[in-house]
Design a protein around this motif. Structure first.
Motif, PDB file in Angstrom:
ATOM      1  N   PRO A  19      35.239  28.288  39.852  1.00  0.00           N
ATOM      2  CA  PRO A  19      34.698  27.647  38.646  1.00  0.00           C
ATOM      3  C   PRO A  19      35.789  27.220  37.670  1.00  0.00           C
ATOM      4  CG  PRO A  19      34.201  30.001  38.649  1.00  0.00           C
ATOM      5  CD  PRO A  19      34.713  29.660  39.998  1.00  0.00           C
ATOM      6  N   LEU A  20      36.908  27.948  37.643  1.00  0.00           N
ATOM      7  CA  LEU A  20      38.010  27.577  36.746  1.00  0.00           C
ATOM      8  C   LEU A  20      38.609  26.236  37.155  1.00  0.00           C
ATOM      9  CD1 LEU A  20      39.704  28.510  34.350  1.00  0.00           C
ATOM     10  CD2 LEU A  20      41.224  29.697  35.957  1.00  0.00           C
ATOM     11  N   ILE A  21      38.818  26.042  38.453  1.00  0.00           N
ATOM     12  CA  ILE A  21      39.338  24.760  38.950  1.00  0.00           C
ATOM     13  C   ILE A  21      38.353  23.640  38.656  1.00  0.00           C
ATOM     14  CG2 ILE A  21      40.032  23.471  41.018  1.00  0.00           C
ATOM     15  CD1 ILE A  21      40.936  26.150  42.228  1.00  0.00           C
ATOM     16  N   LEU A  22      37.057  23.914  38.833  1.00  0.00           N
ATOM     17  CA  LEU A  22      36.029  22.904  38.565  1.00  0.00           C
ATOM     18  C   LEU A  22      36.026  22.480  37.098  1.00  0.00           C
ATOM     19  CD1 LEU A  22      32.985  24.149  40.693  1.00  0.00           C
ATOM     20  CD2 LEU A  22      34.629  22.336  41.236  1.00  0.00           C
ATOM     21  N   VAL A  23      36.249  23.430  36.194  1.00  0.00           N
ATOM     22  CA  VAL A  23      36.314  23.105  34.760  1.00  0.00           C
ATOM     23  C   VAL A  23      37.508  22.191  34.489  1.00  0.00           C
ATOM     24  CG1 VAL A  23      36.773  24.054  32.454  1.00  0.00           C
ATOM     25  CG2 VAL A  23      35.118  25.175  33.953  1.00  0.00           C
ATOM     26  N   PHE A  24      38.650  22.512  35.075  1.00  0.00           N
ATOM     27  CA  PHE A  24      39.847  21.681  34.903  1.00  0.00           C
ATOM     28  C   PHE A  24      39.595  20.267  35.423  1.00  0.00           C
ATOM     29  CE2 PHE A  24      43.846  24.031  33.771  1.00  0.00           C
ATOM     30  CZ  PHE A  24      43.218  25.187  33.319  1.00  0.00           C
ATOM     31  N   LEU A  25      38.966  20.167  36.613  1.00  0.00           N
ATOM     32  CA  LEU A  25      38.708  18.850  37.196  1.00  0.00           C
ATOM     33  C   LEU A  25      37.698  18.058  36.381  1.00  0.00           C
ATOM     34  CD1 LEU A  25      38.597  19.667  41.035  1.00  0.00           C
ATOM     35  CD2 LEU A  25      40.392  18.455  39.781  1.00  0.00           C
ATOM     36  N   ASP A  26      36.684  18.746  35.871  1.00  0.00           N
ATOM     37  CA  ASP A  26      35.672  18.084  35.042  1.00  0.00           C
ATOM     38  C   ASP A  26      36.296  17.516  33.771  1.00  0.00           C
ATOM     39  OD1 ASP A  26      32.803  17.502  34.321  1.00  0.00           O
ATOM     40  OD2 ASP A  26      33.311  18.870  32.669  1.00  0.00           O
ATOM     41  N   GLN A  27      37.142  18.306  33.121  1.00  0.00           N
ATOM     42  CA  GLN A  27      37.803  17.847  31.900  1.00  0.00           C
ATOM     43  C   GLN A  27      38.789  16.719  32.195  1.00  0.00           C
ATOM     44  OE1 GLN A  27      37.013  18.793  28.704  1.00  0.00           O
ATOM     45  NE2 GLN A  27      35.335  19.800  29.831  1.00  0.00           N
ATOM     46  N   TYR A  28      39.426  16.802  33.355  1.00  0.00           N
ATOM     47  CA  TYR A  28      40.361  15.733  33.752  1.00  0.00           C
ATOM     48  C   TYR A  28      39.609  14.430  33.985  1.00  0.00           C
ATOM     49  CZ  TYR A  28      43.901  13.175  36.372  1.00  0.00           C
ATOM     50  OH  TYR A  28      44.788  12.206  36.792  1.00  0.00           O
ATOM     51  N   GLU A  29      38.453  14.519  34.640  1.00  0.00           N
ATOM     52  CA  GLU A  29      37.641  13.325  34.885  1.00  0.00           C
ATOM     53  C   GLU A  29      37.179  12.699  33.562  1.00  0.00           C
ATOM     54  OE1 GLU A  29      34.024  11.936  37.869  1.00  0.00           O
ATOM     55  OE2 GLU A  29      34.100  14.002  37.170  1.00  0.00           O
ATOM     56  N   LYS A  30      36.793  13.550  32.603  1.00  0.00           N
ATOM     57  CA  LYS A  30      36.360  13.038  31.293  1.00  0.00           C
ATOM     58  C   LYS A  30      37.508  12.365  30.543  1.00  0.00           C
ATOM     59  CE  LYS A  30      32.535  16.283  30.615  1.00  0.00           C
ATOM     60  NZ  LYS A  30      32.038  17.474  29.873  1.00  0.00           N
ATOM     61  N   SER A  31      38.702  12.934  30.649  1.00  0.00           N
ATOM     62  CA  SER A  31      39.862  12.318  29.984  1.00  0.00           C
ATOM     63  C   SER A  31      40.230  10.994  30.645  1.00  0.00           C
ATOM     64  CB  SER A  31      41.058  13.273  30.007  1.00  0.00           C
ATOM     65  OG  SER A  31      41.563  13.427  31.328  1.00  0.00           O
ATOM     66  N   ASP A  32      39.997  10.899  31.954  1.00  0.00           N
ATOM     67  CA  ASP A  32      40.286   9.654  32.676  1.00  0.00           C
ATOM     68  C   ASP A  32      39.286   8.554  32.310  1.00  0.00           C
ATOM     69  OD1 ASP A  32      41.935   8.430  34.955  1.00  0.00           O
ATOM     70  OD2 ASP A  32      39.873   8.066  35.631  1.00  0.00           O
ATOM     71  N   GLU A  33      38.058   8.958  32.011  1.00  0.00           N
ATOM     72  CA  GLU A  33      37.020   7.982  31.647  1.00  0.00           C
ATOM     73  C   GLU A  33      37.350   7.227  30.355  1.00  0.00           C
ATOM     74  OE1 GLU A  33      33.452  10.258  31.498  1.00  0.00           O
ATOM     75  OE2 GLU A  33      33.166  10.296  33.682  1.00  0.00           O
ATOM     76  N   ILE A  34      38.087   7.870  29.466  1.00  0.00           N
ATOM     77  CA  ILE A  34      38.464   7.209  28.200  1.00  0.00           C
ATOM     78  C   ILE A  34      39.894   6.677  28.281  1.00  0.00           C
ATOM     79  CG2 ILE A  34      36.852   8.556  26.809  1.00  0.00           C
ATOM     80  CD1 ILE A  34      39.178  10.358  25.989  1.00  0.00           C
ATOM     81  N   ASN A  35      40.377   6.536  29.534  1.00  0.00           N
ATOM     82  CA  ASN A  35      41.715   5.985  29.795  1.00  0.00           C
ATOM     83  C   ASN A  35      42.840   6.788  29.155  1.00  0.00           C
ATOM     84  OD1 ASN A  35      40.760   3.751  31.334  1.00  0.00           O
ATOM     85  ND2 ASN A  35      40.160   2.733  29.428  1.00  0.00           N
ATOM     86  N   GLN A  36      42.616   8.089  29.028  1.00  0.00           N
ATOM     87  CA  GLN A  36      43.659   8.984  28.532  1.00  0.00           C
ATOM     88  C   GLN A  36      43.742  10.222  29.441  1.00  0.00           C
ATOM     89  OE1 GLN A  36      42.660   9.826  24.436  1.00  0.00           O
ATOM     90  NE2 GLN A  36      43.394   7.844  23.711  1.00  0.00           N
ATOM     91  N   PRO A  37      44.049   9.983  30.728  1.00  0.00           N
ATOM     92  CA  PRO A  37      44.051  11.107  31.676  1.00  0.00           C
ATOM     93  C   PRO A  37      45.070  12.183  31.302  1.00  0.00           C
ATOM     94  CG  PRO A  37      45.085   9.161  32.646  1.00  0.00           C
ATOM     95  CD  PRO A  37      44.462   8.720  31.372  1.00  0.00           C
ATOM     96  N   ASP A  38      44.597  13.398  31.157  1.00  0.00           N
ATOM     97  CA  ASP A  38      45.473  14.520  30.824  1.00  0.00           C
ATOM     98  C   ASP A  38      45.985  15.136  32.121  1.00  0.00           C
ATOM     99  OD1 ASP A  38      46.753  16.748  29.898  1.00  0.00           O
ATOM    100  OD2 ASP A  38      45.137  17.392  28.552  1.00  0.00           O
ATOM    101  N   GLU A  39      47.201  14.757  32.503  1.00  0.00           N
ATOM    102  CA  GLU A  39      47.755  15.189  33.781  1.00  0.00           C
ATOM    103  C   GLU A  39      48.004  16.691  33.830  1.00  0.00           C
ATOM    104  OE1 GLU A  39      47.882  13.423  36.463  1.00  0.00           O
ATOM    105  OE2 GLU A  39      47.128  11.683  35.380  1.00  0.00           O
ATOM    106  N   ARG A  40      48.047  17.328  32.648  1.00  0.00           N
ATOM    107  CA  ARG A  40      48.200  18.790  32.631  1.00  0.00           C
ATOM    108  C   ARG A  40      47.000  19.466  33.286  1.00  0.00           C
ATOM    109  NH1 ARG A  40      49.035  19.636  26.348  1.00  0.00           N
ATOM    110  NH2 ARG A  40      47.245  18.211  26.482  1.00  0.00           N
ATOM    111  N   LEU A  41      45.818  18.859  33.141  1.00  0.00           N
ATOM    112  CA  LEU A  41      44.604  19.420  33.740  1.00  0.00           C
ATOM    113  C   LEU A  41      44.640  19.305  35.258  1.00  0.00           C
ATOM    114  CD1 LEU A  41      42.024  17.965  31.197  1.00  0.00           C
ATOM    115  CD2 LEU A  41      42.632  20.382  31.464  1.00  0.00           C
ATOM    116  N   ARG A  42      45.129  18.172  35.747  1.00  0.00           N
ATOM    117  CA  ARG A  42      45.242  18.005  37.206  1.00  0.00           C
ATOM    118  C   ARG A  42      46.297  18.954  37.769  1.00  0.00           C
ATOM    119  NH1 ARG A  42      47.621  13.830  41.000  1.00  0.00           N
ATOM    120  NH2 ARG A  42      48.706  12.935  39.223  1.00  0.00           N
ATOM    121  N   ALA A  43      47.422  19.075  37.051  1.00  0.00           N
ATOM    122  CA  ALA A  43      48.472  20.004  37.482  1.00  0.00           C
ATOM    123  C   ALA A  43      47.962  21.445  37.448  1.00  0.00           C
ATOM    124  CB  ALA A  43      49.701  19.858  36.579  1.00  0.00           C
ATOM    125  N   GLY A  44      47.176  21.768  36.424  1.00  0.00           N
ATOM    126  CA  GLY A  44      46.622  23.120  36.312  1.00  0.00           C
ATOM    127  C   GLY A  44      45.678  23.438  37.445  1.00  0.00           C
TER     128      GLY A  44
END
Length: 206
Positions: A19-44
Motif C-alpha cells: 500500500p505504501l508503494i501504491l500511495v507513492f504511485l498514486d501521488q506521482y500520477e496526480k502530479s503528472d496530470e498537472i504537468n508537474q511530475p514529482d520524480e521523488r515519488l517515482r524514485a521512492g
C-alpha cells in the motif's frame, strides 16, 4: 518455537510495503496530470520496491539457514509474494504516466490465472483425499524473478527492457503452468494405478 520470528517480521514488512508503494504511485500520477511530475515519488516507489524484493531473499535465507521456519511464515511468505507482484503489476498496467513503462493488462491476469489453476488443482486433490505437496520448479522461479525485474524496469521507465521482460515472463508463466499440470496428471495416474493394483482380484483368497 516463536511465532513472530525476524523472518516473519520481514515478510510482514513486504506486505505493508505494497500500500505504501501504491500511495507513492498514486501521488506521482496526480502530479503528472498537472504537468508537474514529482520524480521523488517515482524514485521512492522504486526504492521501497527494491527493498521489498530484497526482503524476499532475506526472509527465505533466515528461514532456511537460521532455524526460523514456522507455520505462520509458510502461510505469510507466499501471500506477501503474490500480493507484491500481482498488485504492482496490475497497478503498472493501469497507470497513466509518461515516464513509467506501462505493462500490458493481460500479463497480471495470465499470472493470476496460473495461480487460480494451481489452487483448484490442490483443492481437487484434497477433495479426492489425496495429499500432494507442490515442489517449486525452476520455470516458476524464473517467472517470479522475471516479474520482479519487469516491475523494476517499468518503474525506471526503460521501455525496451520492460517489453522484453513482459514476453519472457509470460513464456515462463505458461511453461510453469504446463509443468505443474503434467506433474498433477502424472501423480493422479500413478495413484490410480496403485489403487487398482492393490485391489484383490476376484477369486483370490489370502
Amino acid at each position: 518455537m516463536k511465532i513472530m520470528t525476524p523472518a516473519n517480521w520481514i515478510t510482514l514488512f513486504r506486505i505493508f510495503s505494497v500500500p505504501l508503494i501504491l500511495v507513492f504511485l498514486d501521488q506521482y500520477e496526480k502530479s503528472d496530470e498537472i504537468n508537474q511530475p514529482d520524480e521523488r515519488l517515482r524514485a521512492g516507489s522504486f526504492i521501497i520496491f527494491l527493498v521489498a524484493a530484497f526482503s524476499d531473499c532475506l526472509d527465505g535465507y533466515l528461514a532456511r539457514n537460521c532455524g526460523q521456519k514456522s507455520k505462520l511464515g509458510a502461510i505469510l511468505d507466499p501471500i506477501a509474494d503474490k500480493l507484491l507482484l500481482f498488485v504492482l503489476l496490475f497497478s503498472l498496467a493501469t497507470i497513466n504516466v509518461s515516464k513509467i513503462a506501462k505493462i500490458p493488462l493481460w500479463l497480471p491476469f495470465l499470472i493470476a490465472s496460473r495461480d487460480i489453476l494451481l489452487l483448484f488443482g490442490i483443492l481437487f486433490f484434497k477433495a479426492i483425499h489425496k495429499e500432494v505437496e507442490i515442489q517449486p520448479h525452476w520455470t516458476g522461479k524464473v517467472a517470479t524473478f522475471g516479474s520482479f525485474c519487469l516491475i523494476g524496469f517499468s518503474l525506471l521507465g526503460t521501455v525496451f527492457l520492460s517489453n522484453i521482460s513482459v514476453y519472457l515472463c509470460a513464456l515462463f508463466v505458461i511453461a510453469s503452468t504446463l509443468v505443474y499440470f503434467f506433474r498433477g496428471l502424472k501423480y493422479l495416474i500413478y495413484q490410480e494405478s496403485r489403487s487398482i493394483s492393490s485391489t484383490p482380484k476376484k477369486g483370490n483368497f489370502v
